[in-house]
Enzyme design. Structure first.
Site, mmCIF file in Angstrom:
data_model
loop_
_atom_site.group_PDB
_atom_site.id
_atom_site.type_symbol
_atom_site.label_atom_id
_atom_site.label_comp_id
_atom_site.label_asym_id
_atom_site.label_seq_id
_atom_site.Cartn_x
_atom_site.Cartn_y
_atom_site.Cartn_z
ATOM 1 N N THR A 167 3.263 -0.293 -1.935
ATOM 2 C CA THR A 167 3.292 -1.689 -1.439
ATOM 3 C C THR A 167 2.883 -1.392 -0.005
ATOM 4 O OG1 THR A 167 4.939 -2.428 -2.852
ATOM 5 C CG2 THR A 167 4.647 -3.763 -1.093
ATOM 6 N N GLY A 168 3.603 -0.566 0.675
ATOM 7 C CA GLY A 168 3.179 -0.131 2.042
ATOM 8 C C GLY A 168 1.886 0.334 2.293
ATOM 9 N N TRP A 185 -0.489 -0.183 0.288
ATOM 10 C CA TRP A 185 -1.527 -1.461 0.017
ATOM 11 C C TRP A 185 -2.043 -2.169 1.109
ATOM 12 C CZ3 TRP A 185 -1.699 -6.510 0.280
ATOM 13 C CH2 TRP A 185 -2.565 -7.208 -0.224
ATOM 14 N N HIS A 186 -0.955 -2.224 2.333
ATOM 15 C CA HIS A 186 -1.235 -3.112 3.354
ATOM 16 C C HIS A 186 -2.276 -2.286 4.606
ATOM 17 C CE1 HIS A 186 1.983 -5.042 1.884
ATOM 18 N NE2 HIS A 186 1.901 -6.400 2.665
ATOM 19 N N GLY A 187 -2.528 -1.082 4.192
ATOM 20 C CA GLY A 187 -3.602 -0.385 5.131
ATOM 21 C C GLY A 187 -3.321 1.176 5.051
#
Lengths: 366, 495
Positions: free
Chosen positions: B309-310, B312-314
């Site tokens: 998830t982390g 995925w944000h960049g």
């Protein structure tokens, strides 16, 4: 009810489209006088422009810039922001008594570049030891009229920068204007409210200190220029047009001649008073090379920004020839010019923060 | 293109609406597909080819899946989709780290990240996996399928729509004036959130962060500003997407549910970016075994999900750390914290949640090497003093805006909106029933019937007028602000 929904939804859609088409098809304007900037023009369709997206970006800017009533709407926006308590808009502080200030904080000063620029001036003075070098870096209005700033608003520390100049420029006379201007501000207006320049009063304070009160221009006499000035800071904020500034023109001898880039011109370019940028009444704005033939003795070279334009009339009684070089627009070599002409004095006259952040001083080639 | 631009609002959107509603039914999907591709190509002319490749490939994967060798097709599809994402988004990150670790000097690709690739990759993945599982049957109409992937409302910033959510709407939709108007109203609300609120406060964080190390109060104001910016920006985008979808009679899942009202981190994540959380649960956490394989395995699964998830944000360490930060918090809550907090007063629970969420945003937002989040957190705790003239100036300037932002982040405005909507719907059907029953009952008492209906109509008209005024005001003010704003960032260029 659904009919009303349909009609209102449709009406909004059509209205939006109308506004969009109006922006696309409206007559083109290239320049916004009030904002003092060029408007984006509509890009031409080309394959390469489409492929790299520059066409789309250009269209986006152009349609925004040509939106119907844009300036009025931006003014509305700024009014809302002010109503919400915002004290700076578009890089200008909204101060007290109608004063606007350039928002230049400590962070906005490029100290490294400032030191480099000082060193360049220093090297120039080393090369011409027989010429008197005066360096007058004028603190911006916010650094002088501190009590007019919005509460807690910060500007750069002018005194610290001037001390630095003192250290770097061993052979030059560094002129400190902070306290003279502060004192003068108690009884007169030394900076415009809507523009970042100094008024004739402020410039005269600079003249008085430069000449130690011994200059030929003994008392300040002016003619009215315009009381409709909405200056550079107004252009950033586009609001409170109720506050307008008055430009006064120092009285000079009739036989002062001016040449700009070699062509005949005049000290006061009165037709500029009818335009938006009224400060350009002084010499018609900034030019690479301006020569002024005064009624005094000796030659002076002024390396300058626009702060010198409102200042130079006072010197016309003291010098036979005043040469102003604006490095931002001067394409020749200053060294060559100095070698070909002889000078008694050099004056470096800039707004302090403008000097600190100006990359054109490198053109001195030192 | 982004929603918050004059070009979108005054040219693209109205033209799309006009074409959509004037052309015959069989053209409608084509209109939406075509306009979506233009919308995408507007900012990324080259990457529209990538989009078309992705659409065609996944369309084929779906069809092939039906023809047998399902597992092989699924593996190919997953590798293909994740491969594209990894190549465009993560390659440079890995090269930089390999270079740093080994001293190698591999050249960077320096590719611009295709906008929205993380969002549409997740949509294509959910599609092929759902087809594999037999949850949905493959889409044979390429226009409808292409539209599912590239539909402009949710293309660049979500919500992540699962194929099953809109499968029916792709085939046929019941366009209605009510949907159209309600959608427009929702869109105007999202637009205002983005342009009037997020942009206004975002400028403050940028100013404070770019100013370097500051005192505690200034740092706190900066962190709070980003906390509000990302919420209003992101949820505003989701509102706009949902509203736009509704204007064409699509129903997208809700993506935000007043996350800053949460009483725990667990609850926060049930309310924040809901479509992403449920995607990870559905397609990563549960397939990994979820909580069915013992506590140890569950913790590992959570770790994987939150690291992803982390990330995925960049493609940057701070996003990975941000994900792991939430892993630790969520694990602690799962193991003991939630139980321990049960009897705490509500205020404390809110304060605890908001404190860690704010800290999380600092990790998320501070990506400059010269000023990493660790330094920012130090400043937050007073490493550079506690108060300064600057901080007082910011407070002076932004206090009224902060008050508005705080009220707006609660569920209060939504409750008022729901109430009005409820009344409007109730009045709608009340009026129908009353009208008829009155007519049946009263027969010749015509006067009485008329007066009752008139008061009802008046009330309805008033509420509807309120909605119309609201919509116009929000769009109007957003345009006014857009015209003057030089600051209008797109925060998801790294997602």
């Amino acid at each position: 009810m659904n009919r009303i929904r349909l009609i209102s939804g449709l009406a909004i859609t059509v209205l939006l489209l109308f506004l969009g088409l109006a922006s696309l098809l409206a007559p083109q304007k290239d320049y916004s006088e009030n904002e003092n900037r060029n408007l984006a023009s509509f890009p031409k369709i080309s394959l390469s422009g489409l492929a790299d997206g520059s066409f789309m970006k250009g269209l986006e800017c152009a349609i925004t810039d040509h939106f119907p009533l844009r300036e009025k709407l931006v003014l509305t926006r700024n009014r809302i922001k002010m109503a919400l308590g915002h004290k700076d808009i578009g890089g200008a502080y909204i101060g007290k008594n109608g004063y606007l200030f350039e928002k230049v904080t400590e962070k906005d000063i490029n100290t490294d570049l400032y030191k480099k620029n000082l060193k360049r001036i220093h090297s120039l003075s080393e090369e011409y030891k027989n010429i008197r070098f005066n360096v007058m870096l004028v603190p911006s209005s916010g650094a002088i009229l501190k009590e007019m700033l919005p509460s807690h608003a910060q500007v750069y520390n002018a005194e610290a920068l001037l001390s630095l100049a003192e250290e770097e420029l061993k052979d030059c006379r560094v002129i400190h204007l902070t306290s003279p201007l502060e004192q003068a501000a108690e009884s007169m207006q030394v900076f415009y409210k809507t523009d970042h320049h100094w008024t004739e009063n402020g410039a005269y304070v600079g003249y008085w200190i430069l000449t130690n009160g011994e200059g030929a221009y003994k008392t300040l006499k002016t003619l009215p220029g315009s009381d409709e000035l909405l200056g550079t800071l107004y252009s950033k904020v586009l609001t409170n047009p109720d506050t307008k500034d008055t430009i006064n023109l120092p009285v000079v001898e009739k036989d002062v001649k001016v040449k700009i880039n070699g062509k005949d011109a005049s000290l006061y370019c009165k037709e500029k008073l009818e335009e938006k940028d009224k400060y350009a009444v002084f010499l018609g704005g900034n030019h690479g090379l301006a020569e002024i033939f005064g009624t005094g003795k000796g030659n002076i070279l002024i390396l300058k920004d626009s702060f010198a334009n409102g200042f130079v009339p006072f010197l016309t009684k003291d010098y036979a020839k005043i040469t102003m070089i604006d490095l931002r627009f001067y394409s020749g070599s200053v060294k060559t010019y100095m070698a070909e002409n002889s000078f008694d004095d050099v004056l470096v006259l800039y707004e302090l923060n403008n000097f600190a952040n100006d990359t054109n001083i490198a053109k001195l080639g030192l | 293109m982004v929603f918050s631009s004059i070009l979108f609002l005054c040219i693209f959107l109205p033209i799309t609406i006009v074409l959509y509603y004037t052309l015959p039914k069989q053209c409608k999907n084509a209109v939406l597909l075509f306009s979506s591709l233009i919308f995408y190509a507007w900012g990324e002319p080259k990457y529209v080819l990538l989009m078309i490749l992705s659409i065609s490939a996944n369309y084929l994967f779906g069809i092939l899946m039906e023809k047998g060798r399902r597992k092989a097709v699924l593996v190919t599809a997953v590798v293909f989709n994740l491969g594209l994402l990894a190549f465009f988004k993560y390659t440079d990150f890995f090269i930089i780290n390999i270079n740093n670790l080994t001293g190698a000097d591999i050249l960077l690709l320096k590719l611009a990240l295709p906008i929205g690739i993380s969002f549409y990759t997740f949509q294509t993945l959910s599609y092929v996996i759902d087809v594999y599982k037999g949850k949905v049957s493959p889409q044979r109409n390429i226009a409808a399928f292409g539209m599912y992937i590239s539909f402009f409302p949710q293309l660049i910033a979500g919500p992540i729509v699962r194929y099953s959510d809109i499968e029916g709407s792709l085939k046929s939709r019941n366009e209605s004036a009510e949907n159209f108007f309600n959608g427009m109203m929702r869109f105007s609300c999202g637009l205002a959130k983005k342009v009037l609120l997020a942009n206004s406060i975002g400028l403050l964080f940028d100013e404070i962060y770019s100013g370097g190390r500051a005192d505690a109060l200034t740092s706190f104001i900066g962190a709070l500003a980003f906390t509000f910016q990302i919420y209003y920006d992101f949820s505003g985008y989701s509102d706009m997407a949902i509203g736009l979808g509704k204007m064409f009679s699509f129903t997208f899942p809700e993506n935000f549910n007043h996350p800053y009202e949460a009483e725990s981190i667990t609850e926060f994540w049930r309310r924040w970016h809901i479509s992403l959380g449920s995607w990870f649960r559905e397609y990563v956490y549960i397939p990994l075994g979820g909580n069915r394989l013992g506590k140890g395995r569950q913790i590992l699964n959570l770790l994987i999900v939150w690291a992803l998830t982390g990330f995925w944000h960049g493609a940057n360490w701070n996003f990975l750390i941000w994900g792991l930060f939430y892993f630790v918090l969520l694990l602690a809550e799962k193991l003991f914290l939630l139980k321990a907090m049960k009897k705490c007063p509500k205020v404390l629970k809110h304060a605890y949640t908001l404190f860690f969420v704010l800290l999380g945003w600092v990790i998320f937002a501070c990506d400059k090497e010269s000023f990493p989040f660790t330094e920012y957190i130090k400043c937050l705790f007073g490493a550079n003093g506690f108060i300064s003239e600057d901080s007082l100036y910011y407070l002076n300037n932004y206090l009224p805006l902060f008050v508005i932002l705080t009220i707006g982040a609660t569920s209060l405005p939504a409750k008022i909106g729901k109430k009005i909507k409820g009344l409007l719907e109730k009045e709608d059907c009340n009026c129908g029933i009353n009208g008829r029953s009155m007519a049946a009952l009263t027969g010749n008492f015509k006067n009485k019937k008329n007066s009752t209906t008139t008061t009802l109509t008046r009330k309805r008209s008033f509420l509807l007028a309120l909605c119309i005024i609201y919509t116009c005001t929000m769009i109007g003010f957003s345009i006014v602000f857009l015209l003057g704003d030089t600051y209008n960032p797109f925060l998801y260029f790294r997602f």
